[in-house]
Design an enzyme around this catalytic site. Structure first.
Site, PDB file in Angstrom:
ATOM      1  N   ASP A 165       0.906  -1.132  -0.104  1.00  0.00           N
ATOM      2  CA  ASP A 165      -0.088   0.064  -0.014  1.00  0.00           C
ATOM      3  C   ASP A 165       0.779   1.078  -0.030  1.00  0.00           C
ATOM      4  OD1 ASP A 165      -2.174   1.702   0.073  1.00  0.00           O
ATOM      5  OD2 ASP A 165      -2.639   1.466   2.165  1.00  0.00           O
TER       6      ASP A 165
ATOM      7  N   ASP B   7      -1.676   5.474  -5.906  1.00  0.00           N
ATOM      8  CA  ASP B   7      -1.942   4.628  -4.692  1.00  0.00           C
ATOM      9  C   ASP B   7      -2.178   3.199  -4.993  1.00  0.00           C
ATOM     10  OD1 ASP B   7      -2.842   3.371  -2.310  1.00  0.00           O
ATOM     11  OD2 ASP B   7      -4.417   4.565  -2.157  1.00  0.00           O
TER      12      ASP B   7
END
Ligand SMILES: *[C@@H]1O[C@H](CO)[C@@H](O)[C@H](O)[C@H]1NC(C)=O
Ligand SMILES: *[C@@H]1O[C@H](CO)[C@@H](O)[C@H](O)[C@H]1NC(C)=O
Ligand SMILES: *[C@@H]1O[C@H](CO)[C@@H](O)[C@H](O)[C@H]1NC(C)=O
Ligand SMILES: *[C@@H]1O[C@H](CO)[C@@H](O)[C@H](O)[C@H]1NC(C)=O
Length: 446
Positions: A88, A321
């Site tokens: 992440d 992201d």
């Protein structure tokens, strides 16, 4: 919260290293295979980290968040326990679901579902008074008894949809296969700061959308992320990955490379396009990029560039992201792109549109459907032109939907370039030089 300017000074206390191979004087890097598990059904909800309790971002709707995530395997503890973590770039904390049981019926109750902290001889909770404890958001009331020996550092990390990981901010040894001059070396990295999560809740971090993962490997720009912690030791907080298209068969292997590793065959620095990484002092976790113009089939759309940029209060902006599946674009940019796509698609719209999608086309019987080309011109003249499969995803047999959604408008409204949009490209996040490189030719087929 500690003043952000103090944070880099505290970091040397966080990390000790056993192996001579991971030191700044040698060019070394870490290479971890990236795994992928698609979610059973792609969901359009975003997942953005709410950086700290003081962040002014409101908690967003708890709509189920679809995975379609990328994972790495990390071996934590002594003896090492195998953990599967979500990769992440949109958060900082490394954390794993923890269990306080060890031995006996423990393994039957939680077979590989949690890190068994008591089974590890190297597990050390940080003291709440330690400098490193100031690096994590703490649950209220966060009193600390300075003299009490066992006052552990509690943390509470919240994601934008209200998902939460809470427990003890601790230190642990990681077993790593590092690569140096193409030779694999087993190394043990002591003192990795991570969250031992005893209370984990919310759609982003539990259930089917988490796909059996035990935690998250945060790769954000903040000081506690995995890449920042390793970067202190190997002298480079650079990392790169290729997110392979998981619909290909057989699914290709790709790697998360932390440090200054060699690029794949065809991705020399001359073939990478670079755009500056922008900083948002209010949300220092995220990798922000600047979008200047958007094109659909070569037509420049009339979108004011301020739609994509950070304002002086730290709202808006565009982030890259890996932990968000779909792409979210701020209004009115999104509406303009949707309208241009609709105008140019030249295929019948599907009769039944799955919830969460605004444009779905029926490609039944069309052998090579021609879909409009989307491209983003970034600051620094870098042009990102993903293939159509990165934004028209197949949601059912013969039905392809625009995998782009309007960004949430309340409390910030950042645009997010999610992981489906990033597929098939090499991405190089270089925090030291504050730039993001990408290349269509960087992902080896092997
Ligand atoms: C802090 O811990 C010490 C040692 O356990 C104890 O004597 C003291 O009462 C505690 N102080 C507070 C304010 O709880
Ligand atoms: C390191 O690599 C070897 C062989 O490739 C593998 O068997 C082992 O499990 C790996 N260890 C870790 C900690 O990833
Ligand atoms: C797609 O088109 C075919 C005919 O070409 C039709 O039978 C089918 O129902 C359509 N599917 C959807 C989801 O619109
Ligand atoms: C590298 O480039 C050559 C020539 O353009 C091409 O044939 C080859 O497939 C490429 N290799 C990879 C791994 O993309």
């Amino acid at each position: 919260m500690a003043a952000p300017s103090l944070l880099p000074l505290l970091l040397p206390f966080l990390l000790f290293l056993a192996s001579p191979y991971l030191s700044a004087s040698h060019r070394s890097f870490l290479k971890l295979p990236l795994l992928h598990r698609p979610s059973p059904s792609p969901s359009p909800s975003p997942r953005l980290l709410r950086r700290s309790p003081s962040a002014k971002y409101p908690v967003k709707s708890g709509a189920p968040f679809g995975a379609g995530q990328y994972f790495v395997v990390l071996h934590l503890g002594t003896p090492p326990q195998r953990l599967l973590l979500v990769v992440d770039t949109g958060s900082d904390l490394v954390w794993a679901h923890c269990s306080s049981c060890c031995g006996g019926d423990c393994s039957r109750r939680a077979p590989g579902s949690a890190f068994l902290a008591r089974c590890s001889s190297s597990f050390r909770p940080n003291h709440c008074y330690s400098p490193s404890c100031r690096l994590v958001p703490r649950p209220p009331p966060s009193r600390c008894n300075r003299t009490h020996l066992h006052s552990a550092c509690r943390y509470e990390y919240t994601y934008s949809d209200g998902s939460l990981s809470s427990g003890f901010f601790s230190r642990e040894t990681v077993a790593l296969n590092t690569t140096r001059a193409e030779t694999e070396t087993a190394a043990r990295l002591k003192g990795l700061a991570f969250g031992c999560g005893f209370r984990v809740s919310g759609p982003s971090v539990t259930g089917s959308s988490f796909n059996g993962a035990q935690g998250v490997m945060g790769l954000g720009r903040g000081p506690i992320s995995f890449s920042s912690q390793l970067g202190r030791r190997i002298g480079s907080s650079k990392f790169s990955y290729c997110l392979m298209d998981y619909t290909l068969s057989p699914p290709p292997t790709s790697y998360l490379i932390i440090g200054d590793g060699p690029r794949e065959e065809n991705a020399t620095s001359s073939s990478l396009a670079f755009t500056p990484l922008l900083a948002n002092p209010l949300l220092p976790t995220f990798y922000y990029v600047g979008i200047k113009r958007v094109y659909v089939d070569g037509e420049r759309l009339p979108i004011d560039p301020s739609v994509w940029s950070l304002d002086e209060r730290g709202n808006g902006g565009t982030i890259v992201d890996s932990g968000t599946t779909l792409t979210f674009l701020a209004e009115p940019g999104y509406r303009r792109i949707l309208a241009a796509m609709r105008r140019r698609v030249g295929l019948p719209e599907a009769e039944r549109v799955p919830p969460g999608f605004d444009l779905c086309v029926n490609v039944t019987g069309v052998r090579r459907p021609r879909l409009p080309r989307l491209s983003f011109e970034m600051v620094g003249e870098a042009v990102f032109s993903p293939p159509a499969r990165n934004y028209f995803i197949e949601v059912a047999e013969g039905v392809r939907c625009l995998a782009v959604r309007p960004a949430e408008t309340e409390g910030g409204g950042s645009s997010v370039i999610g992981n489906v949009m990033q597929q098939g490209f090499l991405w190089e996040f270089d925090g030291d030089r504050s730039r993001l490189g990408f290349s269509r030719r960087g992902c080896a087929a092997s």
